[in-house]
Design a protein around this motif. Structure first.
Motif, PDB file in Angstrom:
ATOM      1  N   TYR A 194      -3.965   1.174 -12.456  1.00  0.00           N
ATOM      2  CA  TYR A 194      -4.930   0.257 -11.850  1.00  0.00           C
ATOM      3  C   TYR A 194      -5.191  -1.004 -12.688  1.00  0.00           C
ATOM      4  O   TYR A 194      -5.153  -2.112 -12.151  1.00  0.00           O
ATOM      5  CB  TYR A 194      -6.218   1.010 -11.498  1.00  0.00           C
TER       6      TYR A 194
ATOM      7  N   LEU B 209      -3.764   4.001 -16.057  1.00  0.00           N
ATOM      8  CA  LEU B 209      -2.730   3.072 -16.511  1.00  0.00           C
ATOM      9  C   LEU B 209      -2.369   2.109 -15.381  1.00  0.00           C
ATOM     10  O   LEU B 209      -2.306   0.887 -15.572  1.00  0.00           O
ATOM     11  CB  LEU B 209      -1.490   3.864 -16.953  1.00  0.00           C
TER      12      LEU B 209
ATOM     13  N   VAL C  68      -2.683  -3.808 -12.305  1.00  0.00           N
ATOM     14  CA  VAL C  68      -2.745  -4.640 -11.095  1.00  0.00           C
ATOM     15  C   VAL C  68      -3.253  -6.047 -11.432  1.00  0.00           C
ATOM     16  O   VAL C  68      -2.970  -7.008 -10.718  1.00  0.00           O
ATOM     17  CB  VAL C  68      -3.643  -3.964 -10.023  1.00  0.00           C
TER      18      VAL C  68
ATOM     19  N   ALA D  66       0.830  -1.212   0.000  1.00  0.00           N
ATOM     20  CA  ALA D  66       0.000   0.000   0.000  1.00  0.00           C
ATOM     21  C   ALA D  66       0.864   1.262   0.000  1.00  0.00           C
ATOM     22  O   ALA D  66       0.552   2.248  -0.671  1.00  0.00           O
ATOM     23  CB  ALA D  66      -0.933   0.001   1.206  1.00  0.00           C
ATOM     24  N   ILE D  67       1.970   1.218   0.741  1.00  0.00           N
ATOM     25  CA  ILE D  67       2.857   2.381   0.824  1.00  0.00           C
ATOM     26  C   ILE D  67       3.536   2.651  -0.525  1.00  0.00           C
ATOM     27  O   ILE D  67       3.579   3.779  -1.009  1.00  0.00           O
ATOM     28  CB  ILE D  67       3.882   2.172   1.963  1.00  0.00           C
TER      29      ILE D  67
ATOM     30  N   TRP E 233       2.378   1.733  -3.334  1.00  0.00           N
ATOM     31  CA  TRP E 233       1.279   2.113  -4.241  1.00  0.00           C
ATOM     32  C   TRP E 233       1.050   3.625  -4.254  1.00  0.00           C
ATOM     33  O   TRP E 233       0.731   4.215  -5.281  1.00  0.00           O
ATOM     34  CB  TRP E 233       0.008   1.355  -3.829  1.00  0.00           C
ATOM     35  N   LEU E 234       1.238   4.267  -3.085  1.00  0.00           N
ATOM     36  CA  LEU E 234       1.070   5.725  -3.017  1.00  0.00           C
ATOM     37  C   LEU E 234       2.091   6.435  -3.909  1.00  0.00           C
ATOM     38  O   LEU E 234       1.771   7.425  -4.569  1.00  0.00           O
ATOM     39  CB  LEU E 234       1.215   6.218  -1.574  1.00  0.00           C
ATOM     40  N   ILE E 235       3.336   5.924  -3.927  1.00  0.00           N
ATOM     41  CA  ILE E 235       4.351   6.529  -4.801  1.00  0.00           C
ATOM     42  C   ILE E 235       3.958   6.325  -6.265  1.00  0.00           C
ATOM     43  O   ILE E 235       4.068   7.232  -7.090  1.00  0.00           O
ATOM     44  CB  ILE E 235       5.756   5.922  -4.550  1.00  0.00           C
TER      45      ILE E 235
ATOM     46  N   LEU F 144       0.950   6.005  -7.530  1.00  0.00           N
ATOM     47  CA  LEU F 144      -0.149   6.903  -7.890  1.00  0.00           C
ATOM     48  C   LEU F 144       0.330   8.336  -8.064  1.00  0.00           C
ATOM     49  O   LEU F 144      -0.218   9.106  -8.842  1.00  0.00           O
ATOM     50  CB  LEU F 144      -1.252   6.854  -6.839  1.00  0.00           C
ATOM     51  N   ASN F 145       1.382   8.695  -7.318  1.00  0.00           N
ATOM     52  CA  ASN F 145       1.953  10.029  -7.457  1.00  0.00           C
ATOM     53  C   ASN F 145       2.611  10.204  -8.832  1.00  0.00           C
ATOM     54  O   ASN F 145       2.597  11.277  -9.414  1.00  0.00           O
ATOM     55  CB  ASN F 145       2.959  10.263  -6.324  1.00  0.00           C
ATOM     56  N   LYS F 146       3.186   9.101  -9.351  1.00  0.00           N
ATOM     57  CA  LYS F 146       3.985   9.208 -10.572  1.00  0.00           C
ATOM     58  C   LYS F 146       3.239   8.816 -11.839  1.00  0.00           C
ATOM     59  O   LYS F 146       3.635   9.189 -12.937  1.00  0.00           O
ATOM     60  CB  LYS F 146       5.219   8.297 -10.450  1.00  0.00           C
ATOM     61  N   MET F 147       2.162   8.026 -11.704  1.00  0.00           N
ATOM     62  CA  MET F 147       1.569   7.400 -12.880  1.00  0.00           C
ATOM     63  C   MET F 147       0.086   7.726 -12.991  1.00  0.00           C
ATOM     64  O   MET F 147      -0.576   7.863 -11.972  1.00  0.00           O
ATOM     65  CB  MET F 147       1.667   5.880 -12.676  1.00  0.00           C
ATOM     66  N   PRO F 148      -0.449   7.800 -14.225  1.00  0.00           N
ATOM     67  CA  PRO F 148      -1.898   7.974 -14.351  1.00  0.00           C
ATOM     68  C   PRO F 148      -2.621   6.757 -13.753  1.00  0.00           C
ATOM     69  O   PRO F 148      -2.172   5.621 -13.939  1.00  0.00           O
ATOM     70  CB  PRO F 148      -2.134   8.041 -15.856  1.00  0.00           C
ATOM     71  N   LEU F 149      -3.721   7.024 -13.052  1.00  0.00           N
ATOM     72  CA  LEU F 149      -4.490   5.937 -12.433  1.00  0.00           C
ATOM     73  C   LEU F 149      -5.065   4.986 -13.473  1.00  0.00           C
ATOM     74  O   LEU F 149      -5.123   3.780 -13.266  1.00  0.00           O
ATOM     75  CB  LEU F 149      -5.616   6.547 -11.578  1.00  0.00           C
TER      76      LEU F 149
END
Lengths: 138, 118
Positions: free
Chosen positions: A95, A93, A98, A79-80, A82-84, A86-91
């Protein structure tokens, strides 16, 4: 620096950025897969649980199982990271990518738990992989 | 269709959670030199906290639903989650949209759907 060169330089960094994000994305996925496998391993060893008949005993068995605890820790790391991602990548793309976790789960379930994989599931995995490769190139 | 509402609720909660997490971290500056600062600002964002709470809530509903219905019946709805998330992120965050992207997401969804039938 002329404009052409700076554009070239920028696209180089974009590619490096994307590579880095993809590595982080797969790190997050691998930790979530490891979490799932650890929890499954823990629950396989814990014997049958009767959640409605003896809820307290069942919950105690779950939270004192070291594989289950390790599994949840692994989820936490996932999860941690994953936050990075989401900061760097379009959602849109990140999600769908996964879904590659289903393939890893299936492969490791045959290796570790000797689960049988029917041929339709192999076919589905191949289709998901094609989708993932296409999406990574979009 | 039994338990359809619960299944759909669980999927929609994850979609909202991912959009909320994305909202919480999208404007943060990430630098691997100062990871601590990134996570402190991430975890002090209400969007990130709400995102994680919604994921936990969705997992509880999902597990409760699975105890009453077959995984193979419930699972295809997970692939609907990918499509809904992608559409909403393009609308809300104006993310890049292309024919190849939608084709790929459709292919992945077919694969996930087919997997649930295996």
């Amino acid at each position: 620096m002329d404009k052409h060169r700076s554009d070239k330089l920028r696209s180089f960094f974009d590619v490096e950025e994307l590579k880095m994000s993809l590595i982080l994305l797969f790190t997050s996925i691998i930790f979530s897969v490891a979490g799932q496998l650890l929890i499954k391993h823990g629950m396989n060893k814990s014997g049958k649980l009767y959640l409605t008949k003896e809820p307290l005993v069942s919950i105690k068995k779950i939270i004192t199982n070291k594989f289950v605890v390790l599994g949840f820790m692994s989820y936490g790391i996932s999860a941690i990271v994953w936050l990075i991602v989401l900061n760097k990548m379009p959602l849109s793309l990140a999600y769908p990518l996964v879904s590659s976790s289903y393939i890893l789960i299936a492969i490791f379930s045959t290796l570790f738990f000797k689960e049988k994989i029917p041929s339709l599931r192999w076919l589905s995995m191949a289709i998901i992989i094609i989708g993932i490769i296409l999406l990574s190139n979009s | 269709m039994p338990h359809l509402k619960q299944i759909f609720l669980s999927v929609i909660l994850v979609v909202i959670a991912e959009l909320s997490l994305k909202t919480g971290v999208k404007n943060l500056v990430f630098s691997h030199v100062n990871l601590k600062a990134f996570f402190i600002s991430a975890f002090s964002s209400p969007f990130v906290i709400i995102g994680f709470i919604l994921i936990a809530l969705s997992s509880i509903i999902w597990i409760a639903t699975l105890s009453k219905t077959d995984l193979s019946y419930a699972y295809p709805f997970v692939s609907a989650g990918y499509v809904i998330t992608a559409i909403l992120s393009v609308i809300i965050f104006s993310e890049h949209s292309s024919l190849l992207k939608w084709t790929s997401i459709a292919v992945i969804s077919c694969g996930v759907f087919l997997m649930s039938k295996s």
